[in-house]
Write a protein that holds these residues in place. Sequence first.
Motif, PDB file in Angstrom:
ATOM      1  N   HIS A  13      -3.372  -4.762  -8.601  1.00  0.00           N
ATOM      2  CA  HIS A  13      -3.015  -4.426  -7.217  1.00  0.00           C
ATOM      3  C   HIS A  13      -4.111  -4.901  -6.254  1.00  0.00           C
ATOM      4  O   HIS A  13      -3.816  -5.445  -5.187  1.00  0.00           O
ATOM      5  CB  HIS A  13      -2.803  -2.914  -7.088  1.00  0.00           C
ATOM      6  N   HIS A  45       0.953  -0.216   3.118  1.00  0.00           N
ATOM      7  CA  HIS A  45       1.072  -1.658   2.886  1.00  0.00           C
ATOM      8  C   HIS A  45       2.076  -2.311   3.825  1.00  0.00           C
ATOM      9  O   HIS A  45       2.323  -3.514   3.722  1.00  0.00           O
ATOM     10  CB  HIS A  45       1.433  -1.945   1.419  1.00  0.00           C
ATOM     11  N   HIS A  95       0.895   5.110   0.006  1.00  0.00           N
ATOM     12  CA  HIS A  95       0.382   3.783  -0.318  1.00  0.00           C
ATOM     13  C   HIS A  95       1.381   2.693   0.089  1.00  0.00           C
ATOM     14  O   HIS A  95       1.004   1.670   0.677  1.00  0.00           O
ATOM     15  CB  HIS A  95       0.096   3.725  -1.830  1.00  0.00           C
ATOM     16  N   HIS A 106      -8.953  -2.638   0.511  1.00  0.00           N
ATOM     17  CA  HIS A 106      -8.660  -3.918  -0.164  1.00  0.00           C
ATOM     18  C   HIS A 106      -9.737  -4.967   0.050  1.00  0.00           C
ATOM     19  O   HIS A 106      -9.609  -6.084  -0.461  1.00  0.00           O
ATOM     20  CB  HIS A 106      -7.284  -4.433   0.259  1.00  0.00           C
ATOM     21  N   HIS A 135      -5.466   0.493   5.683  1.00  0.00           N
ATOM     22  CA  HIS A 135      -5.706   0.259   4.255  1.00  0.00           C
ATOM     23  C   HIS A 135      -6.550  -0.987   3.978  1.00  0.00           C
ATOM     24  O   HIS A 135      -6.927  -1.221   2.833  1.00  0.00           O
ATOM     25  CB  HIS A 135      -4.331   0.152   3.580  1.00  0.00           C
TER      26      HIS A 135
END
Length: 250
Positions: free
Chosen positions: A222, A127, A123, A140, A136
């Motif tokens: 998050h 990012h 993760h 999001h 990713h």
Amino acid sequence: MSLQPTYGVLVPALYAFLLYGLRFALFASIAFHLSDPSRPHPRGRPHIDRPPKFQLNPNLRRELGQSTLTLLIFAAVNAILFGYGLLHSSRLYFKVTEFPTWWFWTSIPVMLALHDTLFYWLHRVMHSRLLFAKMHRQHHESVYPTAFAAYSFGWSEALAEALIVIAIIFIIPVHPLAFLIFQTLSTAYNVYGHCGREFYPESVSGHWAGRWMNTSSLHAHHHRHGRGNYSFYFTFWDRVMGTLVPTAQK
Ligand SMILES: [Zn+2]
Ligand SMILES: [Zn+2]
């Protein structure tokens, strides 16, 4: 190693798709229902957040579409593992007496801790500037996720998520039933993490053990802010690495 399919790939793919799909559909439907804003919270706690109503349907449609793609990728990875006999190189053991009973039960929290570690670092890497857009970004797109966002990944993240779970059976000896229990707990926790309602009592974050548990509120933070709170089940790595961002709702 022969790369000819040993057992055929279609049957394991179908089994895996049905198992992963039905389990996810069941858990996500229950969580979606329980987190409906019109349902009063059993402990009177407010909702973490919900997308504005006009956003909910397109958001949900996208999450369902991406989750279906993820399930197909999970099924394909399992089909390759079974179909090409790669499981023979893993540390899966099929005779339950091959290892002591205590290990059968201990292997489940060990798998959760291992997965938490692998997930945290994957993760964090996803990012990075280099990988966020490539791997990713799709996850999001759910700024206010619903339970169905738990599997809403782009194809490359879905593949990476499948591989870190599969890696576990190549690292430690695991019985298939213990692996099934671990995966079921994992799916349930993932769905809880995205459902938009906090089911832990407020006292958990102040409790000496509870403070080590990751919560739906932390993961919601998050999604809204795009940084901090990278863990899955526990807050261990976020605490060690200084990436824990406490929320008002804990
Ligand atoms: Zn993220
Ligand atoms: Zn998420």
